[in-house]
Every structure is written in structure tokens, then in C-alpha cells.
Motif scaffolding. Structure first.
Motif: not given
Length: 399
Positions: A135-150
Motif C-alpha cells: 500500500p501507500g505511495d506506489r512509486q516510492v514503495t517500488v523504488l525502495v523495494c527494488l533498491g533493497a532487492l538489488a
């Protein structure tokens, strides 16, 4: 682990440090970085406000940034704490700070690079779920999660590559060490061959020159002097060759000879040569059931007899020598005995000749004894095992 192998592993594992790597390796670097990021996160929260969520936002921001201070000593707990705080800040509270992102990425990368492997694989999975359905701001969530995965995947990949390089370097170091040991053993074998063959013939030159000088009636003084010089030169060459043998055993890379190796069939010829060279009585006595043996056993027996005859001519010139060869069930026994003055003038126990003979006997599982013989003189006695396949059925029953 031996010293050469350890030196090789240290050499392949040492890489020149870049200025950035040296700065990041400083002892206080994680603590100072965590403090700076925590301060930046606090300023960011103060600027953005969040009046109704400021306490929880501040707690989550500090919990995301401050674990970086302990990332070197506790990579798992640092990554777990920072990840949990980041996930809560993303949703449900939606107070994630940009300053906390570097701390999160470094903690996940360090856990993947140096921490336990299973947690390093499991920790990025919640971020994958948040990126897909969070949930939440999809753009920020996706960027943060992809960065963590990377970050986590990069750490795991770097670990796998480093382990593969270390394994490859270890294999190369072990292979080089084994090659060095093999080359050293080959050089020792060549040294024994040179000593047995060259020393035998040089000693014959010296003995024949001395015998000709003493037994030739009416020899002119100039001829006697030349024969004496030949004997002295041969003895000097023999001494120099023995000095160089130690270097050959360790440092030389000479190629082995490709000539056919002699066997027990050539013993009679060897004894005839010794008799002609020394001018004394030399006998070959053979007993037992004669049959062909393994080439290695025959070569060992031949070289031991050759060296023992050379020692007898050198240390007991003119003495009678008996070479006894006995084929018994399970063993080939040979004995070379002279009736000279005995060990007082015989070859010293630590000489190259006796050492080489003992090494040869040991290599085929045999045993060598040497010393004063009963009744006077010096003896070399060897027992060489005969493999069961080379025994006749009658001998196998006897043994």
C-alpha cells in the motif's frame, strides 16, 4: 598447510585497496555514517512535518539509519532491524525518509556479502511483496523495494564470486605446490642416477690409472706422472660432482635419461668391469630359483651393487669382493662384501653413496644394512621384496 602454499594463498588474496575502499574500511566509518544519516533523517522529518505521526516517524527513521553503526559486527541484526523499520515506514505509516535509504541498502548488501547465507536470501522477500502489492505511495514503495532487492542480490553475488575466486586460487596454489614437490622428487632421482653412473665410471678411471702406474714395469717417469695426474683429476672431478649433487637435488631441472635401464642380467658384466678395474678378485655368487623380476626391483639391485663396488674400489683398493645374489621366497637378498680394512677406512655412514643406496632400497619397500663384516671388511646387505605375482606356485606354498 605448509609455508609455500600459505604464501601463495596470501599472495592471490591480497588486492590493492582503492582510496574509497580504504575510507570505507576505517574503524569509525559505520558509526559516523549512521550518525550523519540519522541526523539527516531527523532534519527531513522536521521539514516535512507529520505533526500527527512525528514520534513514530522519528523512531522508524532512527531505527532505519542507526543499525548501520553495528553492520560490521552484527550484519544480520543490523539488516533485520533496518529492514523491519523501513517496511513499517513504507506502510502502514508512510513516513519513509530518503536519508534512511542508504543505510538500508548498505545493511542488506553487507548481510548478503558477509552475513549468514539463509537470512541473506530471506530478508529481501518482504520487499518483493511490498513492491508487488504494497500500500501507500506506489512509486516510492517500488523504488525502495527494488533498491533493497538489488542491494541484497548484489551482496550475495559478490560473495559467490569471491568464494569462487578463493576456491580457484586455492586449487592453483595446491597444484603448484604439488608440481614443486614432484619436481623436487624427480631432481632427487636424477641426482641418484648421476651419482651411481658417473661416480662408477670416474672411479674406474682413477683406479685404472693408479693400477697401470703401479703395475707397469719399466714405465718412463713422464708416463707415470701423467697417469698420476689422470688419477688425481678423476678424483677431483668425483669430489666436485658430489658437491654439485646437493644443488641438483633441490634446484636443477635436468631431463632424465631415455636409455634402457640395466637389470640383473648385466650384473656379470658389471662384476667383470670391477675386476678389471681394481685388479683384485671379484666374484658373483647366485643362488636360489632365478627368474625375471619387476624392472624397478632389478634396477634397484643393479644400482646398489654398482655403488657398493665403487665404494669398495675407493675405500679398499685391491681387496677381494664377493657379490652374493640369493633368490628366496618373497625376497631378493643381495650382499656385497670386501675383505679390506673395515669401516675405519670404508665409506662413512652419511656419505652420498650409502644414502643413495638406502633411498633406493626404501623406494621399493626394501631394507639396507651396512657396516663391519664378521671376520673383517665391510658389507652392504639388502633385502628387496618380490611381489606375489612374481613368485612361482611352489614358492607361494613355501612362503
Amino acid at each position: 598447510m605448509n609455508a609455500p602454499l600459505a604464501r601463495k594463498l596470501r599472495a592471490v588474496s591480497t588486492a590493492p585497496a582503492t582510496p574509497l575502499r580504504a575510507l570505507s574500511a576505517a574503524p569509525a566509518a559505520p558509526l559516523l555514517t549512521a550518525a550523519v544519516l540519522a541526523a539527516a533523517a531527523t532534519v527531513e522529518l522536521a521539514v516535512h512535518g507529520y505533526p500527527d505521526r512525528l514520534p513514530i516517524a522519528l523512531i522508524l527513521a532512527l531505527a532505519t539509519a542507526l543499525p548501520l553503526a553495528a553492520v560490521r559486527v552484527q550484519p544480520f541484526w543490523s539488516a533485520l532491524t533496518s529492514s523491519a523499520a523501513a517496511l513499517l515506514a513504507l506502510a502502514p505509516y508512510q513516513v519513509f525518509t530518503i536519508a534512511g535509504l542508504p543505510a538500508l541498502l548498505v545493511c542488506l548488501y553487507t548481510q548478503g556479502r558477509h552475513g549468514p547465507r539463509l537470512p541473506a536470501t530471506l530478508l529481501p522477500l518482504p520487499f518483493l511483496g511490498y513492491a508487488v502489492a504494497g500500500p501507500g505511495d506506489r512509486q516510492v514503495t517500488v523504488l525502495v523495494c527494488l533498491g533493497a532487492l538489488a542491494a541484497a542480490v548484489t551482496g550475495l553475488t559478490r560473495r559467490a564470486l569471491a568464494e569462487a575466486r578463493a576456491h580457484s586460487a586455492t586449487e592453483r596454489a595446491i597444484a603448484e605446490t604439488l608440481q614443486e614437490h614432484a619436481a623436487r622428487g624427480e631432481r632427487a632421482r636424477i641426482a641418484r642416477e648421476l651419482h651411481d653412473v658417473v661416480a662408477h665410471h670416474i672411479s674406474m678411471i682413477a683406479v685404472q690409472a693408479e693400477t697401470a702406474r703401479l703395475t707397469t714395469a719399466g714405465m718412463p717417469p713422464a708416463g707415470a706422472e701423467r697417469l698420476l695426474a689422470i688419477g688425481d683429476t678423476a678424483r677431483t672431478a668425483l669430489t666436485e660432482m658430489r658437491r654439485l649433487l646437493g644443488v641438483l637435488r633441490e634446484d636443477s631441472g635436468a631431463e632424465p635419461t631415455r636409455r634402457p635401464q640395466p637389470g640383473l642380467q648385466e650384473l656379470a658384466e658389471l662384476v667383470d668391469e670391477a675386476r678389471d678395474a681394481a685388479g683384485g678378485a671379484t666374484r658373483l655368487i647366485v643362488s636360489g630359483r632365478i627368474r625375471p623380476l619387476d624392472q624397478g626391483v632389478e634396477l634397484t639391485a643393479y644400482r646398489i651393487v654398482q655403488e657398493a663396488l665403487t665404494n669398495a674400489r675407493r675405500h679398499a683398493p685391491g681387496a677381494a669382493v664377493d657379490v652374493t645374489l640369493h633368490y628366496s621366497p618373497g625376497h631378493l637378498r643381495l650382499r656385497v662384501r670386501d675383505n679390506g680394512p673395515g669401516p675405519g677406512l670404508a665409506a662413512p655412514q652419511g656419505s652420498h653413496g650409502l644414502t643413495g643406496m638406502r633411498e633406493r632400497a626404501t623406494m621399493v619397500g626394501g631394507k639396507l644394512e651396512s657396516g663391519a663384516a664378521l671376520g673383517g671388511g665391510f658389507h652392504v646387505t639388502v633385502a628387496l621384496p618380490i611381489p606375489p605375482t612374481e613368485q612361482t606356485p611352489d614358492e607361494e606354498k613355501t612362503s
